[in-house]
Design a protein around this motif. Structure first.
Motif, PDB file in Angstrom:
ATOM      1  N   GLY A 193     119.587 -53.962-119.954  1.00 25.34           N
ATOM      2  CA  GLY A 193     118.463 -54.716-119.422  1.00 25.34           C
ATOM      3  C   GLY A 193     117.845 -55.703-120.380  1.00 25.34           C
ATOM      4  N   ASP A 194     117.986 -55.477-121.690  1.00 24.27           N
ATOM      5  CA  ASP A 194     117.330 -56.356-122.640  1.00 24.27           C
ATOM      6  C   ASP A 194     117.898 -56.094-124.030  1.00 24.27           C
ATOM      7  OD1 ASP A 194     114.659 -58.174-122.430  1.00 24.27           O
ATOM      8  OD2 ASP A 194     114.784 -57.269-124.420  1.00 24.27           O
ATOM      9  N   GLU A 195     117.506 -56.949-124.973  1.00 25.27           N
ATOM     10  CA  GLU A 195     117.941 -56.759-126.357  1.00 25.27           C
ATOM     11  C   GLU A 195     117.124 -55.688-127.069  1.00 25.27           C
ATOM     12  OE1 GLU A 195     117.648 -60.515-128.223  1.00 25.27           O
ATOM     13  OE2 GLU A 195     119.346 -61.416-127.144  1.00 25.27           O
ATOM     14  N   ARG A 196     115.952 -55.369-126.520  1.00 26.09           N
ATOM     15  CA  ARG A 196     115.089 -54.353-127.106  1.00 26.09           C
ATOM     16  C   ARG A 196     114.816 -53.265-126.062  1.00 26.09           C
ATOM     17  NH1 ARG A 196     110.243 -55.986-130.717  1.00 26.09           N
ATOM     18  NH2 ARG A 196     110.899 -53.980-131.595  1.00 26.09           N
ATOM     19  N   PRO A 197     114.254 -52.133-126.462  1.00 27.55           N
ATOM     20  CA  PRO A 197     114.045 -51.027-125.514  1.00 27.55           C
ATOM     21  C   PRO A 197     113.212 -51.432-124.305  1.00 27.55           C
ATOM     22  CG  PRO A 197     113.748 -50.257-127.762  1.00 27.55           C
ATOM     23  CD  PRO A 197     113.909 -51.737-127.844  1.00 27.55           C
ATOM     24  N   PHE A 218     109.901 -59.694-122.332  1.00 32.79           N
ATOM     25  CA  PHE A 218     110.516 -60.254-121.131  1.00 32.79           C
ATOM     26  C   PHE A 218     110.272 -59.357-119.919  1.00 32.79           C
ATOM     27  CE2 PHE A 218     113.039 -62.647-124.231  1.00 32.79           C
ATOM     28  CZ  PHE A 218     113.057 -63.899-123.638  1.00 32.79           C
ATOM     29  N   VAL A 219     110.080 -59.991-118.784  1.00 29.65           N
ATOM     30  CA  VAL A 219     109.997 -59.325-117.490  1.00 29.65           C
ATOM     31  C   VAL A 219     111.172 -59.809-116.660  1.00 29.65           C
ATOM     32  CG1 VAL A 219     108.649 -59.012-115.385  1.00 29.65           C
ATOM     33  CG2 VAL A 219     107.483 -59.126-117.599  1.00 29.65           C
ATOM     34  N   LYS A 220     111.972 -58.854-116.154  1.00 29.86           N
ATOM     35  CA  LYS A 220     113.190 -59.232-115.435  1.00 29.86           C
ATOM     36  C   LYS A 220     113.223 -58.576-114.061  1.00 29.86           C
ATOM     37  CE  LYS A 220     115.934 -59.915-119.644  1.00 29.86           C
ATOM     38  NZ  LYS A 220     117.207 -59.660-120.338  1.00 29.86           N
ATOM     39  N   LEU A 221     113.775 -59.327-113.092  1.00 28.00           N
ATOM     40  CA  LEU A 221     113.953 -58.832-111.735  1.00 28.00           C
ATOM     41  C   LEU A 221     115.436 -58.631-111.467  1.00 28.00           C
ATOM     42  CD1 LEU A 221     111.456 -61.094-109.715  1.00 28.00           C
ATOM     43  CD2 LEU A 221     111.021 -58.947-110.916  1.00 28.00           C
ATOM     44  N   TRP A 222     115.760 -57.506-110.791  1.00 33.24           N
ATOM     45  CA  TRP A 222     117.137 -57.138-110.491  1.00 33.24           C
ATOM     46  C   TRP A 222     117.272 -56.867-109.003  1.00 33.24           C
ATOM     47  CZ3 TRP A 222     120.012 -57.051-115.068  1.00 33.24           C
ATOM     48  CH2 TRP A 222     119.271 -56.986-116.246  1.00 33.24           C
ATOM     49  N   LYS A 223     118.396 -57.291-108.445  1.00 32.91           N
ATOM     50  CA  LYS A 223     118.654 -57.107-107.023  1.00 32.91           C
ATOM     51  C   LYS A 223     118.984 -55.651-106.732  1.00 32.91           C
ATOM     52  CE  LYS A 223     119.433 -58.608-102.782  1.00 32.91           C
ATOM     53  NZ  LYS A 223     118.354 -59.165-101.946  1.00 32.91           N
ATOM     54  N   THR A 224     118.447 -55.129-105.651  1.00 32.23           N
ATOM     55  CA  THR A 224     118.747 -53.769-105.206  1.00 32.23           C
ATOM     56  C   THR A 224     119.697 -53.831-104.013  1.00 32.23           C
ATOM     57  OG1 THR A 224     116.505 -53.084-105.847  1.00 32.23           O
ATOM     58  CG2 THR A 224     117.723 -51.599-104.418  1.00 32.23           C
ATOM     59  N   PRO A 225     120.795 -53.048-104.029  1.00 35.01           N
ATOM     60  CA  PRO A 225     121.194 -52.040-105.013  1.00 35.01           C
ATOM     61  C   PRO A 225     122.288 -52.514-105.975  1.00 35.01           C
ATOM     62  CG  PRO A 225     122.387 -51.669-102.992  1.00 35.01           C
ATOM     63  CD  PRO A 225     121.568 -52.912-102.768  1.00 35.01           C
ATOM     64  N   SER A 226     122.615 -53.803-105.969  1.00 39.25           N
ATOM     65  CA  SER A 226     123.729 -54.270-106.794  1.00 39.25           C
ATOM     66  C   SER A 226     123.381 -54.366-108.272  1.00 39.25           C
ATOM     67  CB  SER A 226     124.195 -55.646-106.292  1.00 39.25           C
ATOM     68  OG  SER A 226     123.151 -56.599-106.437  1.00 39.25           O
ATOM     69  N   ARG A 484     117.969 -49.340-123.969  1.00 42.18           N
ATOM     70  CA  ARG A 484     117.983 -50.708-123.436  1.00 42.18           C
ATOM     71  C   ARG A 484     118.702 -50.830-122.096  1.00 42.18           C
ATOM     72  NH1 ARG A 484     121.101 -53.903-126.412  1.00 42.18           N
ATOM     73  NH2 ARG A 484     122.254 -52.136-127.279  1.00 42.18           N
ATOM     74  N   THR A 485     119.017 -49.712-121.465  1.00 41.37           N
ATOM     75  CA  THR A 485     119.743 -49.765-120.198  1.00 41.37           C
ATOM     76  C   THR A 485     118.842 -49.362-119.039  1.00 41.37           C
ATOM     77  OG1 THR A 485     120.514 -47.465-120.331  1.00 41.37           O
ATOM     78  CG2 THR A 485     121.885 -49.159-121.351  1.00 41.37           C
ATOM     79  N   LEU A 486     119.186 -49.887-117.864  1.00 39.92           N
ATOM     80  CA  LEU A 486     118.584 -49.412-116.622  1.00 39.92           C
ATOM     81  C   LEU A 486     119.702 -48.875-115.747  1.00 39.92           C
ATOM     82  CD1 LEU A 486     118.263 -51.975-113.895  1.00 39.92           C
ATOM     83  CD2 LEU A 486     118.468 -52.949-116.172  1.00 39.92           C
ATOM     84  N   LYS A 487     119.408 -47.849-114.995  1.00 40.48           N
ATOM     85  CA  LYS A 487     120.410 -47.210-114.147  1.00 40.48           C
ATOM     86  C   LYS A 487     119.866 -47.033-112.747  1.00 40.48           C
ATOM     87  CE  LYS A 487     122.553 -44.592-117.951  1.00 40.48           C
ATOM     88  NZ  LYS A 487     123.847 -45.297-117.964  1.00 40.48           N
ATOM     89  N   PHE A 488     120.757 -47.212-111.775  1.00 41.04           N
ATOM     90  CA  PHE A 488     120.465 -46.890-110.388  1.00 41.04           C
ATOM     91  C   PHE A 488     121.247 -45.629-110.033  1.00 41.04           C
ATOM     92  CE2 PHE A 488     119.383 -51.468-108.841  1.00 41.04           C
ATOM     93  CZ  PHE A 488     118.165 -51.357-109.484  1.00 41.04           C
ATOM     94  N   TRP A 489     120.533 -44.653-109.535  1.00 41.77           N
ATOM     95  CA  TRP A 489     121.130 -43.404-109.076  1.00 41.77           C
ATOM     96  C   TRP A 489     121.063 -43.379-107.553  1.00 41.77           C
ATOM     97  CZ3 TRP A 489     122.408 -40.291-113.390  1.00 41.77           C
ATOM     98  CH2 TRP A 489     121.803 -40.664-114.598  1.00 41.77           C
ATOM     99  N   SER A 490     122.168 -43.060-106.905  1.00 42.25           N
ATOM    100  CA  SER A 490     122.188 -43.085-105.437  1.00 42.25           C
ATOM    101  C   SER A 490     122.977 -41.900-104.909  1.00 42.25           C
ATOM    102  CB  SER A 490     122.803 -44.384-104.917  1.00 42.25           C
ATOM    103  OG  SER A 490     124.208 -44.376-105.115  1.00 42.25           O
ATOM    104  N   THR A 491     123.001 -41.780-103.600  1.00 44.33           N
ATOM    105  CA  THR A 491     123.704 -40.682-102.936  1.00 44.33           C
ATOM    106  C   THR A 491     125.148 -41.058-102.632  1.00 44.33           C
ATOM    107  OG1 THR A 491     122.785 -41.471-100.836  1.00 44.33           O
ATOM    108  CG2 THR A 491     121.617 -39.699-101.948  1.00 44.33           C
TER     109      THR A 491
END
Length: 506
Positions: A193-197, A218-226, A484-491
């Protein structure tokens, strides 16, 4: 030398007539009389009673000190000390110690006259309060008019559900949903998601976007669920600690107009309001004297609440950017914040382990909750409005019944600091927690047992959020971490099976 020396047991001799006892009491052996024995016992009882009274007095004094309204700002504390004729500063004393000294002085000066003040109801010279602005009164009235009908609707809905739905069937339905999550919830997408935590991640109200904040500002927007990147904003020059979506925000970029859709808070003590139509904030809220920790929009959408290391939380008018309220009451930096679904109450937590529930319509503390042994990092109201969850550095989550005004469950869920706690939007069937132990846990709200442990992050999990509504029947959870990562957990792309309580029971 004595004329007589007596040997052996005197019990037999003393058990005789009274004159025998008197004879022995006049000899060289001291034999206590009945009066001496009774007098010694009375002295012991008086001493024990005095110790008990002193202990009770000390306890009452400490409790009165905790409940006393003491100014938070260091300048105000010094001014108050001067009013009492006390030195404003003592060598080696910091702001925290100075405020505690003022609390002790105020408790000692007011304690003897508390009963007289209650009985006579005259004078309020020792009460500390800040006079509010006219805009604050208007905001309180508006919040009351908005919250009361919704509180009534919530209570009517709750009564109807109790009459129409069997409690056993309701719990079995939730258990079935939890079993479905336990079998099918896995990590679907992982993204740097970023260079820092990363510090926090939140789904938008319509679940189309996921927003992250980071130490880089930084503030970032991510498309759900891709999880595809949609928009990147240089939000702050310092660390961005928190983000909050406006409750009426819908859609995806490109946005049009200057409507406030997102807010971000930073360690530079500023709060930026974003329309997301360009890279510049619509407005900037300034007033905090230290870093801003967490922010939350009021469900009505016209006000924003912020907590800060300056030991206060503040209420802002989003449209006019006016600071309506600077609320003291915490003796340590204020961190977590959550607004009641009705919009009537707000809960705040501090790094001293104290949680306070405030009535936004009156400004009073209606429920101080002090049970955690360490700093409380997050709080959240259940969607039904009757339960509050608090997460702490003592590795536990406490469940508070707001009607009974007490803690009903103490859940030891993690082995390190718990950074986030949140209930599932809507029904509130699940409770989500994230921790510095690198895990995210899902708990059922029927028995508060762990349903699923999500393991995948390589560092401290800084935050996690449910999706407000199921996308195509699939359920998603988003988490951000120190790695520094973001994760999407799904069924696993599986939709929740249709509810069939009869089939489930058979």
């Amino acid at each position: 030398m004595a004329d007589h020396i007596h040997y052996g047991d005197l019990s037999g001799a003393l058990g005789g007539a009274g004159e025998d006892r008197e004879a022995y009491t006049g000899s060289n052996i001291h034999v206590p009389s009945d009066a001496d024995i009774v007098s010694g016992a009375a002295d012991d009882m008086a001493r024990a009673r005095q110790q008990h009274e002193e202990a009770v007095r000390a306890f009452e004094q400490k409790r009165s000190q905790r409940e006393m309204a003491v100014p938070t700002g260091d300048a105000q504390v010094k001014a108050k000390l001067r009013e009492f004729g006390e030195p404003a500063c003592i060598f080696g004393e910091g702001p925290y110690e100075r405020r505690d000294r003022l609390r002790t002085i105020m408790a000692g000066r007011t304690a003897p006259t508390l009963d007289a003040k209650r009985q006579e109801s005259t004078g309020d010279e020792d009460l500390f309060y800040t006079e509010g602005v006219e805009e604050l009164l208007e905001a309180r009235v508006k919040i009351a008019e908005w919250s009361l009908p919704r509180a009534n609707q919530r209570l009517v809905k709750e009564r109807r559900q109790r009459l129409d739905e069997d409690p056993v069937e309701h719990e079995e339905r939730i258990d079935r949903f939890c079993m479905f999550l336990q079998k099918s919830m896995v990590a679907e997408v992982s993204q740097v998601g970023d260079e820092r935590p990363l510090t926090q991640g939140k789904f938008s109200p319509d679940a189309q976007l996921f927003c992250t904040s980071s130490w880089s500002g930084f503030v970032k927007l991510w498309k759900t669920p891709s999880c595809d990147p949609v928009l990147t904003i240089r939000g702050h020059e310092d660390r961005c600690n928190s983000i909050a979506w406006h409750p009426q925000c819908k859609g995806t970029p490109p946005f049009e107009g200057n409507t406030v859709r997102l807010a971000s808070a930073s360690a530079d003590s500023r709060i930026n309001l974003w329309s997301l139509s360009d890279s510049q904030p619509v407005n900037v809220l300034e007033g905090h004297e230290d870093r801003v920790n967490r922010i939350a929009f009021h469900p009505m959408g016209e006000h924003l609440i912020s907590t800060s290391h300056d030991m206060s939380w503040r209420l802002w008018d989003v449209n006019t950017t006016t600071e309506l309220l600077l609320q003291d009451g915490h003796s340590r930096p204020v961190y977590g914040v959550s607004v009641h679904p009705d919009g009537s109450l707000v809960a705040t937590s501090d790094l001293g382990g104290v949680v306070r529930v405030w009535d936004l319509r009156s400004g009073k503390t209606v429920m101080p909750l002090a049970a955690h042994g360490k700093q409380v990092m997050a709080v959240d109201f259940h969607p039904r409005g009757t339960v509050l969850a608090t997460a702490s550095d003592d590795h536990s989550v406490r469940i508070w019944d707001l009607r009974k005004r007490r803690c009903t469950h103490n859940l030891l869920l993690h082995n390190k600091l718990i950074s986030e706690v949140s209930f599932e939007k809507g029904e509130g069937r699940l409770m989500l927690t994230s921790s510095y132990d690198g895990t995210v846990k899902i708990c059922s709200t029927t028995d508060w047992k762990v349903v699923k442990v999500l393991i995948g992050h390589e560092g401290r999990v800084m935050g996690a959020d449910h999706i407000p509504a199921a996308v195509g029947g699939h359920h998603y959870i988003g988490s951000v971490a120190f790695d520094r990562t973001l994760k999407f957990w799904s069924t696993q792309g599986k939709a929740e099976p249709p509810v069939d309580a009869t089939a489930f029971m058979t």
